[in-house]
Design a protein around this motif. Structure first.
Motif, PDB file in Angstrom:
ATOM      1  N   GLN A 130      71.298 -27.735 132.269  1.00 24.39           N
ATOM      2  CA  GLN A 130      70.856 -28.447 133.468  1.00 24.39           C
ATOM      3  C   GLN A 130      69.345 -28.300 133.609  1.00 24.39           C
ATOM      4  N   VAL A 131      68.704 -29.350 134.102  1.00 24.31           N
ATOM      5  CA  VAL A 131      67.253 -29.373 134.276  1.00 24.31           C
ATOM      6  C   VAL A 131      66.935 -29.516 135.756  1.00 24.31           C
ATOM      7  N   GLN A 132      65.978 -28.758 136.200  1.00 26.29           N
ATOM      8  CA  GLN A 132      65.521 -28.872 137.587  1.00 26.29           C
ATOM      9  C   GLN A 132      64.013 -29.034 137.636  1.00 26.29           C
ATOM     10  N   LEU A 133      63.555 -29.860 138.558  1.00 25.61           N
ATOM     11  CA  LEU A 133      62.131 -30.011 138.849  1.00 25.61           C
ATOM     12  C   LEU A 133      61.929 -29.600 140.302  1.00 25.61           C
ATOM     13  N   VAL A 134      61.001 -28.699 140.521  1.00 27.01           N
ATOM     14  CA  VAL A 134      60.763 -28.200 141.872  1.00 27.01           C
ATOM     15  C   VAL A 134      59.300 -28.380 142.234  1.00 27.01           C
ATOM     16  N   GLU A 135      59.068 -29.176 143.289  1.00 27.40           N
ATOM     17  CA  GLU A 135      57.698 -29.400 143.753  1.00 27.40           C
ATOM     18  C   GLU A 135      57.289 -28.312 144.739  1.00 27.40           C
ATOM     19  N   SER A 136      55.992 -28.098 144.821  1.00 24.92           N
ATOM     20  CA  SER A 136      55.433 -27.175 145.805  1.00 24.92           C
ATOM     21  C   SER A 136      54.004 -27.592 146.113  1.00 24.92           C
ATOM     22  N   GLY A 137      53.498 -27.081 147.221  1.00 29.73           N
ATOM     23  CA  GLY A 137      52.096 -27.313 147.553  1.00 29.73           C
ATOM     24  C   GLY A 137      51.825 -28.384 148.574  1.00 29.73           C
ATOM     25  N   GLY A 138      52.851 -29.057 149.048  1.00 27.91           N
ATOM     26  CA  GLY A 138      52.627 -30.054 150.081  1.00 27.91           C
ATOM     27  C   GLY A 138      52.252 -29.397 151.397  1.00 27.91           C
ATOM     28  N   GLY A 139      51.886 -30.220 152.373  1.00 25.01           N
ATOM     29  CA  GLY A 139      51.539 -29.678 153.679  1.00 25.01           C
ATOM     30  C   GLY A 139      50.729 -30.639 154.489  1.00 25.01           C
ATOM     31  N   LEU A 140      50.066 -30.077 155.496  1.00 25.29           N
ATOM     32  CA  LEU A 140      49.254 -30.859 156.430  1.00 25.29           C
ATOM     33  C   LEU A 140      47.786 -30.619 156.132  1.00 25.29           C
ATOM     34  N   VAL A 141      47.013 -31.691 156.054  1.00 29.67           N
ATOM     35  CA  VAL A 141      45.586 -31.577 155.782  1.00 29.67           C
ATOM     36  C   VAL A 141      44.863 -32.671 156.555  1.00 29.67           C
ATOM     37  N   GLN A 142      43.629 -32.402 156.906  1.00 27.60           N
ATOM     38  CA  GLN A 142      42.845 -33.405 157.615  1.00 27.60           C
ATOM     39  C   GLN A 142      42.293 -34.441 156.639  1.00 27.60           C
ATOM     40  N   ALA A 143      42.051 -35.613 157.149  1.00 29.22           N
ATOM     41  CA  ALA A 143      41.456 -36.667 156.331  1.00 29.22           C
ATOM     42  C   ALA A 143      40.135 -36.171 155.743  1.00 29.22           C
ATOM     43  N   GLY A 144      39.949 -36.491 154.460  1.00 25.98           N
ATOM     44  CA  GLY A 144      38.769 -36.019 153.752  1.00 25.98           C
ATOM     45  C   GLY A 144      38.988 -34.718 153.019  1.00 25.98           C
ATOM     46  N   GLY A 145      40.091 -34.060 153.305  1.00 29.51           N
ATOM     47  CA  GLY A 145      40.387 -32.784 152.685  1.00 29.51           C
ATOM     48  C   GLY A 145      41.061 -32.925 151.336  1.00 29.51           C
ATOM     49  N   SER A 146      41.450 -31.773 150.782  1.00 32.87           N
ATOM     50  CA  SER A 146      42.064 -31.736 149.453  1.00 32.87           C
ATOM     51  C   SER A 146      43.369 -30.958 149.493  1.00 32.87           C
TER      52      SER A 146
ATOM     53  N   GLU B 259      65.357 -39.290 132.534  1.00 32.13           N
ATOM     54  CA  GLU B 259      64.421 -39.012 133.610  1.00 32.13           C
ATOM     55  C   GLU B 259      65.045 -38.107 134.666  1.00 32.13           C
ATOM     56  N   TYR B 260      64.272 -37.118 135.052  1.00 31.62           N
ATOM     57  CA  TYR B 260      64.672 -36.224 136.123  1.00 31.62           C
ATOM     58  C   TYR B 260      63.671 -36.332 137.267  1.00 31.62           C
ATOM     59  N   TRP B 261      64.135 -36.032 138.468  1.00 28.43           N
ATOM     60  CA  TRP B 261      63.303 -36.108 139.668  1.00 28.43           C
ATOM     61  C   TRP B 261      63.372 -34.802 140.452  1.00 28.43           C
ATOM     62  N   GLY B 262      62.243 -34.479 141.077  1.00 32.06           N
ATOM     63  CA  GLY B 262      62.236 -33.359 141.998  1.00 32.06           C
ATOM     64  C   GLY B 262      62.770 -33.777 143.351  1.00 32.06           C
ATOM     65  N   GLN B 263      62.820 -32.825 144.255  1.00 30.25           N
ATOM     66  CA  GLN B 263      63.398 -33.078 145.572  1.00 30.25           C
ATOM     67  C   GLN B 263      62.382 -33.650 146.557  1.00 30.25           C
ATOM     68  N   GLY B 264      61.122 -33.616 146.200  1.00 30.91           N
ATOM     69  CA  GLY B 264      60.082 -34.186 147.052  1.00 30.91           C
ATOM     70  C   GLY B 264      59.384 -33.132 147.895  1.00 30.91           C
ATOM     71  N   THR B 265      58.118 -33.373 148.165  1.00 33.19           N
ATOM     72  CA  THR B 265      57.340 -32.500 149.041  1.00 33.19           C
ATOM     73  C   THR B 265      56.513 -33.375 149.980  1.00 33.19           C
ATOM     74  N   GLN B 266      56.493 -33.009 151.253  1.00 30.24           N
ATOM     75  CA  GLN B 266      55.808 -33.820 152.246  1.00 30.24           C
ATOM     76  C   GLN B 266      54.321 -33.528 152.249  1.00 30.24           C
ATOM     77  N   VAL B 267      53.539 -34.582 152.200  1.00 31.03           N
ATOM     78  CA  VAL B 267      52.088 -34.491 152.369  1.00 31.03           C
ATOM     79  C   VAL B 267      51.723 -35.316 153.597  1.00 31.03           C
ATOM     80  N   THR B 268      51.098 -34.669 154.554  1.00 30.08           N
ATOM     81  CA  THR B 268      50.698 -35.346 155.778  1.00 30.08           C
ATOM     82  C   THR B 268      49.198 -35.210 155.961  1.00 30.08           C
ATOM     83  N   VAL B 269      48.532 -36.350 156.106  1.00 33.53           N
ATOM     84  CA  VAL B 269      47.085 -36.360 156.301  1.00 33.53           C
ATOM     85  C   VAL B 269      46.806 -36.825 157.723  1.00 33.53           C
ATOM     86  N   SER B 270      46.147 -35.982 158.486  1.00 32.68           N
ATOM     87  CA  SER B 270      45.862 -36.316 159.884  1.00 32.68           C
ATOM     88  C   SER B 270      44.444 -36.861 160.021  1.00 32.68           C
ATOM     89  N   SER B 271      44.262 -37.678 161.031  1.00 32.20           N
ATOM     90  CA  SER B 271      42.944 -38.288 161.244  1.00 32.20           C
ATOM     91  C   SER B 271      42.038 -37.387 162.065  1.00 32.20           C
TER      92      SER B 271
END
Length: 121
Positions: A1-17, A109-121
């Protein structure tokens, strides 16, 4: 079995990284093209960036010059460095990978579960 695990998403202000990562595990013989896609409400899942096993990259026009995809095959990991983030980059980001579980066999093709990225103004 193959798994893909995303990490590192989160909330960041516009212009950020932000950098998101996707690590593969399980019965992986080798990995072909890896990529990042994103899904926003009411829209289909769109390609953000892809990278072949040889290192050839492709980017959506909307992220060219701001995002960089890379991979480390020794860690079976793909990264997406996102700079100069915009509010419209807000989405769930999914990684994908074409994985062969046995040498000499094709990939699927395998897919990860997804990670939320939110960019605030």
């Amino acid at each position: 079995q193959v798994q893909l695990v995303e990490s590192g998403g989160g909330l960041v202000q516009a212009g950020g990284s932000l950098r998101v990562s996707c690590a593969g595990s399980g019965s992986i013989a080798w990995i072909g093209t890896m990529g990042w896609y994103r899904l926003t409400p009411g829209k289909q899942r769109d390609m953000v960036a892809t990278i072949t096993r040889e290192g050839t990259t492709d980017y959506a026009d909307s992220v060219k010059g701001r995002f960089t995809i890379s991979r480390d095959d020794s860690k079976t990991t793909v990264y997406l460095q996102m700079n100069s983030l915009k509010v419209e980059d807000t989405a769930v980001y999914y990684c994908s990978a074409a994985v062969s579980t046995r040498w000499g066999q094709g990939t699927r093709e395998y897919w990860g579960q997804g990670t939320q990225v939110t960019v605030s103004s």
